[in-house]
Write an enzyme that holds these catalytic residues in place. Sequence first.
Site, PDB file in Angstrom:
ATOM      1  N   ASP A 232     -12.134   2.707   4.236  1.00  0.00           N
ATOM      2  CA  ASP A 232     -11.550   2.125   5.362  1.00  0.00           C
ATOM      3  C   ASP A 232     -11.960   2.948   6.622  1.00  0.00           C
ATOM      4  OD1 ASP A 232      -9.952   0.010   4.410  1.00  0.00           O
ATOM      5  OD2 ASP A 232      -8.062   0.995   4.510  1.00  0.00           O
TER       6      ASP A 232
ATOM      7  N   HIS B  44      -1.702   7.648   2.104  1.00  0.00           N
ATOM      8  CA  HIS B  44      -3.293   7.368   2.473  1.00  0.00           C
ATOM      9  C   HIS B  44      -3.558   8.801   3.559  1.00  0.00           C
ATOM     10  CE1 HIS B  44      -2.388   3.501   1.054  1.00  0.00           C
ATOM     11  NE2 HIS B  44      -3.954   3.358   0.750  1.00  0.00           N
TER      12      HIS B  44
ATOM     13  N   SER C 130       0.728  -1.266  -0.001  1.00  0.00           N
ATOM     14  CA  SER C 130      -0.030  -0.074   0.106  1.00  0.00           C
ATOM     15  C   SER C 130       0.759   1.268   0.008  1.00  0.00           C
ATOM     16  CB  SER C 130      -1.104  -0.033   1.318  1.00  0.00           C
ATOM     17  OG  SER C 130      -1.849  -1.105   1.124  1.00  0.00           O
TER      18      SER C 130
ATOM     19  N   ARG D  46      -3.701   8.203  -1.811  1.00  0.00           N
ATOM     20  CA  ARG D  46      -3.968   6.938  -2.165  1.00  0.00           C
ATOM     21  C   ARG D  46      -4.531   7.245  -3.639  1.00  0.00           C
ATOM     22  NH1 ARG D  46      -9.348   3.111  -0.882  1.00  0.00           N
ATOM     23  NH2 ARG D  46      -8.719   1.152  -2.027  1.00  0.00           N
TER      24      ARG D  46
ATOM     25  N   GLU E  14       5.018   0.291  13.856  1.00  0.00           N
ATOM     26  CA  GLU E  14       5.108   1.699  13.480  1.00  0.00           C
ATOM     27  C   GLU E  14       6.205   2.371  14.324  1.00  0.00           C
ATOM     28  OE1 GLU E  14       1.271   0.625  12.004  1.00  0.00           O
ATOM     29  OE2 GLU E  14       2.204   0.420  14.174  1.00  0.00           O
TER      30      GLU E  14
END
Length: 379
Positions: free
Chosen positions: A186, A178, A102, A237, A128
Amino acid sequence: FEIPQHIYDGWDARKRGAALERTWNDKFAAYQKAHPELSREFSRRVAGELPANWSAHSERLLEKIIAKTESIATRKASQNAIEGLAPVLPELIGGSADLTGSNLTLWSGSKPVSREGAGNYIYYGVREFGMSAVMNGLALHGGIIPYGGTFLTFSDYSRNALRMAALMKIRSIFVFTHDSIGLGEDGPTHQSIEHAAALRLIPGMDVWRPCDPVETALAWVAAIERKDGPTSLLLTRQNVPFQKRDAHTVSAIRRGGYVLADAQEPKAVLLATGSEVQLALGAKQKLAEEGISVRVVSMPCTSIFDRQPPMYRDVVLIPTLPKVAVEAGVRDYWRKYVGLEGAVVGIDRYGESAPGAKLFEYFGFTVDNVVKAVKSLLK
């Protein structure tokens, strides 16, 4: 306070350290004689210097990107930039926190770091903070330029490491994709609202939110060339349109904010970033049809723009004109540019689960709404 002598002596490693350093220097001197080219490359990387052909290479890449005129997502433009820059940067070490497909942080030369051997790409898993902390460690070690990706909303998990990167003034490159409600279905748990503003508030963190492949490539170049602090790249995105520019306008991107589209005797200034630049340009065209001229300023990196001389900032923003800022994020951050009397087309609530295009319309990120905001200031 006073340190007892026996404690001081027990911790005094100066003699041992000096001996170890002499041994290392002797070994490196021998290595230099045996492998002159490799030793020069090692010294270059450890010093944090870029290859001699870096400027020429990055300029050629930019020319290719301009010639392609692609309308693609800036996360894809980012991958293209990595693909173009990484071959001359063997010190570039990438990765992602379980979102490689992604974030688009892989390139054709990526080789995973694994039990089987060394590589230049780390699959961090859903870690992360761990990823960002490891990146900082790599940057502190020297000889490595680390980058790592996740969704922008998940930058919250990395916050301590992001702040430490800025505090330590190290060259870590954080890739956050994103970047808004534009990610779509989402839903609000994944849709960034306050995150761009929050990252911009970290002292020393350069935050880029590019609007097309050209700004994205220059954001990567700036991040790699920066030696006194980290960079966050905020990427879409969804696809965004390519913006045409002359050579002077392209060079101005490096200043963080610049006039993308001007008009004779403008009545207002429109500021925008990322995917909302196209809305500002659409509003400019529609207003022109009604006899209202406006200037459009693209501001991909507010922190770099803020470091420009006051005269440049005034030339771009024209202090005497009313201003409207357009960004799919919280409004308050933009008050520093538009003032309390200006307008901000933004979002101060959490998103919804729906296709990105539907959400932009639902939350008022439309050309008509930007036009309405401009007119409200000209009454």
